[in-house]
Design a protein around this motif. Structure first.
Motif, PDB file in Angstrom:
ATOM      1  N   VAL A  80       1.794  49.959  40.930  1.00  0.00           N
ATOM      2  CA  VAL A  80       1.540  50.867  42.425  1.00  0.00           C
ATOM      3  C   VAL A  80       1.447  50.718  43.164  1.00  0.00           C
ATOM      4  O   VAL A  80       1.041  49.565  44.062  1.00  0.00           O
ATOM      5  N   THR A  81       1.126  51.530  44.663  1.00  0.00           N
ATOM      6  CA  THR A  81       1.501  51.412  45.659  1.00  0.00           C
ATOM      7  C   THR A  81      -0.006  51.053  47.104  1.00  0.00           C
ATOM      8  O   THR A  81      -0.014  51.009  47.791  1.00  0.00           O
ATOM      9  N   VAL A 109       2.692  47.014  45.439  1.00  0.00           N
ATOM     10  CA  VAL A 109       3.881  47.044  45.618  1.00  0.00           C
ATOM     11  C   VAL A 109       3.436  47.875  47.174  1.00  0.00           C
ATOM     12  O   VAL A 109       2.917  48.570  47.454  1.00  0.00           O
ATOM     13  N   THR A 110       3.914  47.621  48.022  1.00  0.00           N
ATOM     14  CA  THR A 110       3.753  48.507  49.513  1.00  0.00           C
ATOM     15  C   THR A 110       4.862  49.388  49.975  1.00  0.00           C
ATOM     16  O   THR A 110       4.120  50.335  50.304  1.00  0.00           O
ATOM     17  N   GLY A 111       5.418  50.109  48.487  1.00  0.00           N
ATOM     18  CA  GLY A 111       6.421  51.068  48.673  1.00  0.00           C
ATOM     19  C   GLY A 111       6.943  50.994  47.423  1.00  0.00           C
ATOM     20  O   GLY A 111       7.431  49.868  47.148  1.00  0.00           O
ATOM     21  N   LEU A 112       8.137  52.222  47.505  1.00  0.00           N
ATOM     22  CA  LEU A 112       8.488  52.635  46.373  1.00  0.00           C
ATOM     23  C   LEU A 112       9.432  53.414  46.715  1.00  0.00           C
ATOM     24  O   LEU A 112      10.070  53.410  48.249  1.00  0.00           O
ATOM     25  N   GLN A 117       6.465  58.582  46.086  1.00  0.00           N
ATOM     26  CA  GLN A 117       6.051  57.993  44.940  1.00  0.00           C
ATOM     27  C   GLN A 117       4.900  56.516  44.878  1.00  0.00           C
ATOM     28  O   GLN A 117       4.754  56.003  45.615  1.00  0.00           O
ATOM     29  N   LEU A 118       3.686  57.234  43.965  1.00  0.00           N
ATOM     30  CA  LEU A 118       2.848  55.839  43.632  1.00  0.00           C
ATOM     31  C   LEU A 118       2.568  55.400  42.631  1.00  0.00           C
ATOM     32  O   LEU A 118       2.203  54.323  42.555  1.00  0.00           O
ATOM     33  N   VAL A 119       3.259  55.495  41.906  1.00  0.00           N
ATOM     34  CA  VAL A 119       3.842  54.767  40.742  1.00  0.00           C
ATOM     35  C   VAL A 119       4.755  55.179  39.757  1.00  0.00           C
ATOM     36  O   VAL A 119       5.528  55.696  40.323  1.00  0.00           O
ATOM     37  N   ALA A 120       5.051  53.877  39.326  1.00  0.00           N
ATOM     38  CA  ALA A 120       6.857  53.338  39.216  1.00  0.00           C
ATOM     39  C   ALA A 120       5.963  52.434  37.803  1.00  0.00           C
ATOM     40  O   ALA A 120       5.483  51.656  37.870  1.00  0.00           O
ATOM     41  N   VAL A 121       6.304  52.951  36.150  1.00  0.00           N
ATOM     42  CA  VAL A 121       6.564  52.094  35.439  1.00  0.00           C
ATOM     43  C   VAL A 121       7.703  51.144  34.418  1.00  0.00           C
ATOM     44  O   VAL A 121       8.793  52.490  34.274  1.00  0.00           O
TER      45      VAL A 121
END
Length: 133
Positions: A80-81, A109-112, A117-121
């Protein structure tokens, strides 16, 4: 039976960057980081929970394609950012995995890849040897 099975990624970077949506290796199934993108554009701007739902659906679809299901998931990683996104994203995790209870890690994280993008799984699953064709 193939020991390694790859679930192809259909996004624009998969060919260029050389990756699969998921890879099954024996009884293990691992996904790449999944987001709420459609055709390389982030969806659900500003909605971390909504993006998490889409990302989990994408990851679980890949898992199913590789012969695993939600009950086979043993580890999840949530990127998450913003720390403020951890609670809503964690609650969505509970909607999908509340009964299964895999290990889970939330990483700020500081960014994707894209600013929206706010979330990656990422998910990892263990499917029984008997279920492998």
């Amino acid at each position: 039976m193939a020991l390694v099975e790859r679930v192809p990624e259909t996004g624009p970077w998969a060919q260029l960057y050389g990756y699969s949506r998921a890879v099954a290796v024996g009884p293990l199934v691992l996904t790449s980081a999944c987001t709420a993108d459609v055709e390389a554009k982030p969806r659900l701007a500003g909605d971390a929970a909504g993006q998490a739902r889409e990302a989990f659906r994408t990851a679980l679809d890949a898992m199913v394609h590789a012969g695993a299901g939600v009950s086979d998931v043993v580890r999840s990683r949530l990127y998450v950012t913003d720390p403020a996104h951890a609670d809503p994203v964690g609650r969505v995790h509970g909607e999908f995995f509340g009964v299964v209870k895999p290990t889970a890690t939330v990483v700020i994280v500081t960014g994707l890849f894209h600013p929206g993008q706010l979330v990656a799984v990422e998910l990892e699953a263990f499917r029984a040897w008997r279920d492998i064709d």
